[in-house]
Design a protein around this motif. Structure first.
Motif, mmCIF file in Angstrom:
data_model
loop_
_atom_site.group_PDB
_atom_site.id
_atom_site.type_symbol
_atom_site.label_atom_id
_atom_site.label_comp_id
_atom_site.label_asym_id
_atom_site.label_seq_id
_atom_site.Cartn_x
_atom_site.Cartn_y
_atom_site.Cartn_z
ATOM 1 N N ILE A 93 3.553 2.064 -1.381
ATOM 2 C CA ILE A 93 3.355 2.899 -0.195
ATOM 3 C C ILE A 93 4.704 3.373 0.326
ATOM 4 N N ALA A 94 4.746 4.632 0.737
ATOM 5 C CA ALA A 94 5.952 5.195 1.359
ATOM 6 C C ALA A 94 5.517 5.955 2.608
ATOM 7 N N ILE A 95 6.153 5.659 3.745
ATOM 8 C CA ILE A 95 5.823 6.304 5.019
ATOM 9 C C ILE A 95 7.108 6.829 5.651
ATOM 10 N N TYR A 96 7.088 8.090 6.054
ATOM 11 C CA TYR A 96 8.225 8.700 6.749
ATOM 12 C C TYR A 96 7.754 9.172 8.128
ATOM 13 N N LYS A 97 8.349 8.619 9.152
ATOM 14 C CA LYS A 97 8.010 9.019 10.521
ATOM 15 C C LYS A 97 8.763 10.297 10.851
ATOM 16 N N PHE A 98 8.050 11.329 11.270
ATOM 17 C CA PHE A 98 8.616 12.680 11.398
ATOM 18 C C PHE A 98 8.290 13.223 12.785
ATOM 19 N N ASP A 99 9.309 13.677 13.516
ATOM 20 C CA ASP A 99 9.090 14.147 14.891
ATOM 21 C C ASP A 99 8.879 15.652 14.990
ATOM 22 N N GLY A 100 8.702 16.302 13.854
ATOM 23 C CA GLY A 100 8.548 17.759 13.843
ATOM 24 C C GLY A 100 9.808 18.461 13.439
ATOM 25 N N HIS A 101 10.929 17.728 13.436
ATOM 26 C CA HIS A 101 12.220 18.299 13.066
ATOM 27 C C HIS A 101 12.922 17.473 11.994
ATOM 28 N N GLU A 102 12.888 16.149 12.158
ATOM 29 C CA GLU A 102 13.564 15.285 11.195
ATOM 30 C C GLU A 102 12.862 13.943 11.067
ATOM 31 N N VAL A 103 13.195 13.246 9.992
ATOM 32 C CA VAL A 103 12.654 11.902 9.770
ATOM 33 C C VAL A 103 13.401 10.920 10.655
ATOM 34 N N THR A 104 12.664 10.122 11.445
ATOM 35 C CA THR A 104 13.293 9.180 12.383
ATOM 36 C C THR A 104 13.139 7.724 11.940
ATOM 37 N N ASP A 105 12.267 7.457 10.985
ATOM 38 C CA ASP A 105 12.070 6.093 10.503
ATOM 39 C C ASP A 105 11.374 6.164 9.148
ATOM 40 N N GLN A 106 11.464 5.103 8.380
ATOM 41 C CA GLN A 106 10.796 5.101 7.091
ATOM 42 C C GLN A 106 10.434 3.682 6.664
ATOM 43 N N PHE A 107 9.398 3.588 5.850
ATOM 44 C CA PHE A 107 8.997 2.304 5.267
ATOM 45 C C PHE A 107 8.551 2.559 3.833
ATOM 46 N N ILE A 108 9.159 1.852 2.881
ATOM 47 C CA ILE A 108 8.844 2.025 1.457
ATOM 48 C C ILE A 108 8.703 0.642 0.834
ATOM 49 N N SER A 109 7.644 0.425 0.099
ATOM 50 C CA SER A 109 7.473 -0.893 -0.516
ATOM 51 C C SER A 109 6.470 -0.848 -1.662
ATOM 52 N N LEU A 110 6.760 -1.625 -2.705
ATOM 53 C CA LEU A 110 5.731 -1.960 -3.682
ATOM 54 C C LEU A 110 4.807 -2.969 -3.021
ATOM 55 N N VAL A 111 3.562 -3.043 -3.489
ATOM 56 C CA VAL A 111 2.583 -3.966 -2.906
ATOM 57 C C VAL A 111 1.831 -4.664 -4.037
ATOM 58 N N ASN A 112 1.711 -5.978 -3.937
ATOM 59 C CA ASN A 112 0.922 -6.735 -4.917
ATOM 60 C C ASN A 112 -0.550 -6.579 -4.568
ATOM 61 N N PRO A 113 -1.349 -5.866 -5.403
ATOM 62 C CA PRO A 113 -2.751 -5.580 -5.055
ATOM 63 C C PRO A 113 -3.683 -6.750 -5.337
ATOM 64 N N GLU A 114 -3.173 -7.791 -5.996
ATOM 65 C CA GLU A 114 -3.969 -8.978 -6.355
ATOM 66 C C GLU A 114 -5.132 -8.611 -7.275
ATOM 67 N N LYS A 115 -4.939 -7.564 -8.079
ATOM 68 C CA LYS A 115 -5.922 -7.167 -9.086
ATOM 69 C C LYS A 115 -5.205 -6.342 -10.143
ATOM 70 N N GLU A 116 -5.868 -6.191 -11.287
ATOM 71 C CA GLU A 116 -5.244 -5.492 -12.406
ATOM 72 C C GLU A 116 -5.173 -3.985 -12.152
ATOM 73 N N ILE A 117 -4.126 -3.351 -12.670
ATOM 74 C CA ILE A 117 -3.989 -1.895 -12.579
ATOM 75 C C ILE A 117 -4.671 -1.267 -13.788
ATOM 76 N N GLN A 118 -5.429 -0.202 -13.554
ATOM 77 C CA GLN A 118 -6.095 0.495 -14.647
ATOM 78 C C GLN A 118 -5.045 1.077 -15.609
ATOM 79 N N PRO A 119 -5.278 0.985 -16.931
ATOM 80 C CA PRO A 119 -4.279 1.459 -17.910
ATOM 81 C C PRO A 119 -3.836 2.902 -17.699
ATOM 82 N N PHE A 120 -4.770 3.783 -17.342
ATOM 83 C CA PHE A 120 -4.391 5.188 -17.170
ATOM 84 C C PHE A 120 -3.457 5.354 -15.967
ATOM 85 N N VAL A 121 -3.582 4.472 -14.968
ATOM 86 C CA VAL A 121 -2.712 4.530 -13.791
ATOM 87 C C VAL A 121 -1.307 4.060 -14.158
ATOM 88 N N VAL A 122 -1.226 3.022 -14.995
ATOM 89 C CA VAL A 122 0.087 2.554 -15.469
ATOM 90 C C VAL A 122 0.808 3.682 -16.176
#
Length: 457
Positions: free
Chosen positions: A22-51
């Motif tokens: 997930i990647a989130i960019y907080k935007f005030d209409g002019h510029e990015v003021t904050d951000q959060f980026i992270s991989l996440v363990n989904p606790e389940k297998e990823i479909q081969p086509f997604v890999v």
């Protein structure tokens, strides 16, 4: 304020997906003021086509935080913001589903840049993110990764805001969860919906005369009933017309919800559950030693006099499963009857995927060990076990008991309760009917939930 985001998932069935990045960019209409980026363990297998599409694999996510560990940060960075995404309906649904699993109601307004670009850039031949940013000269890297797609969406959104001078189009496309969820519902349906919690369990829909017309299960009963009340299928429309009362039973455990739904439908035979009334498994997998001492797996019509390993609803499903089992446990196609025309070595022997049981090159004692591993993992024959799962409250757990290969029932207990004594455990059980359907549900759940706690007696 806007929270411009992109989410990558495991793929899979609707509302069964898990977040991988997930990647989130907080935007005030002019510029990015904050951000959060992270991989996440989904606790389940990823479909081969997604890999293949994203390059994110299961190994990359083993040490990544699980969703509950990043949930607070997501709430904080999106607080007071409109969620903006390219195909926002998907990303917002995924977020809400993850929060629902934690018992938290995540509600934000949302805005889709696909819809916005269609309004403001009608001359573009494609409104997919990749083609749109290329056509507009917006630089893009790491396509199909959350950071790359989210940053491209930020630049696209800036351009779209500039084009919408009066901001009337943007305002008109902002969606509210409440307005989406309750749109078109009658007062009667709204009252019923408001009386149902967002919990895991089984629900029952009745007509005004008390007739039970539908039984269902869900990890989020409120959301599932809302889908019935807003759906356009023939069954949904019947429910909307006839529903007068909805009751529910919270189970905490999805396994217990599945088992209760199965038995309740058989017992009550509601009008709108017609396709589920007679769940049958006419094909089964059996094991027997052949003349050379090898344990052969065979798919045949179900015989009630024999103890099956796994049962299937159709021959094709059973054959596909036998092929996967043969490959996974390095068994022999010839011995398992998958290639009856072979008189000598089977084809996989030549490629190293068979150890030679077909021509006696592998001792039957060694071969049978692997068959035994498969049988012990998939068959309840003679086994006594308690399957421990989540309960209805934080300090509670649920238990499903298999005794001597038979499904006995389920129960709930406090964390300080001793469940390792079989006689004591049986005192808290709600007794249920043993059936092929129930065993199939339990086996499937165990295969899907790799981290289940199982006590063997």
């Amino acid at each position: 304020m806007y929270a411009i985001l992109d989410i990558e998932t495991t793929g899979g069935q609707f509302n069964e997906e898990g977040i991988t990045e997930i990647a989130i960019y907080k935007f005030d209409g002019h510029e990015v003021t904050d951000q959060f980026i992270s991989l996440v363990n989904p606790e389940k297998e990823i479909q081969p086509f997604v890999v293949k599409l994203t390059g994110i694999n299961n190994a990359m996510l083993r040490s990544a935080p699980k969703f509950y560990e990043v949930a607070k940060r997501i709430i904080e960075i999106t607080e007071g913001c409109i969620i903006v995404a390219h195909n926002a309906q998907f990303d917002y649904r995924i977020l809400r589903t993850e929060f629902d699993r934690l018992g938290y109601n995540f509600e934000r307004q949302s805005l889709c840049t696909v819809e916005l670009s269609q309004k403001l850039l009608p001359e573009q031949t494609s409104h997919s993110l990749g083609k749109l940013v290329r056509a507009l000269g917006i630089p893009m890297s790491d396509r199909h990764r959350a950071t790359g797609d989210a940053l491209a969406t930020v630049e696209l959104f800036k351009l779209l805001l500039d084009k919408d001078i009066e901001k009337e189009i943007v305002k008109g496309l902002v969606k509210s969860e409440n307005s989406q969820q309750k749109k078109g519902l009658s007062t009667k349906l709204l009252d019923m919906l408001n009386s149902i919690p967002a919990v895991t369990g089984v629900y029952y829909i009745y007509k005004e005369n008390g007739e039970l017309i539908y039984i269902g299960k869900s990890r989020n009963i409120k959301k599932r009933v809302n889908q019935h009340f807003t759906g356009t299928s023939r069954r949904s429309k019947r429910i909307q017309k006839d529903a007068f009362t909805v009751t529910y039973e919270e189970t905490g455990s999805e396994l217990i919800a599945l088992l209760k739904e199965c038995q309740e439908i058989k017992v009550n035979q509601p009008l709108l559950n017609r396709s589920q009334k007679k769940a049958t498994f006419p094909w089964s997998l059996y094991a027997a030693k052949n003349t050379n001492g090898y344990i052969a797996l065979s798919l045949t019509k179900t015989d009630g006099r024999k103890k099956e390993i796994i049962s299937f609803s159709g021959a094709a499903e059973g054959k596909n499963a036998l092929i996967r089992i043969t490959e996974k446990y390095n068994l022999c196609q010839k011995i398992n009857g998958l290639d009856p025309s072979v008189t000598d070595a089977c084809f996989p022997y030549g490629t190293g995927n068979c150890n030679g049981g077909c021509i006696g090159a592998e001792l039957h004692t060694e071969y049978n060990v692997r068959v035994g591993e498969f049988i012990s993992f998939n068959s309840f024959n003679g086994q006594t076990m308690a399957i421990i799962d989540r309960g209805r409250k934080v300090d509670e757990r649920s238990v499903v008991l298999i005794e001597n290969g038979k499904y006995i029932g389920y129960g709930f207990y406090k964390l300080n309760y001793q469940v390792n004594n079989l006689d004591i455990l049986k005192n808290i059980l709600v007794l249920m009917e043993d059936s092929k359907d129930a065993k199939s549900i339990i086996r499937g759940y165990i295969r899907k939930k790799k981290d289940l706690k199982i006590l063997h007696f």
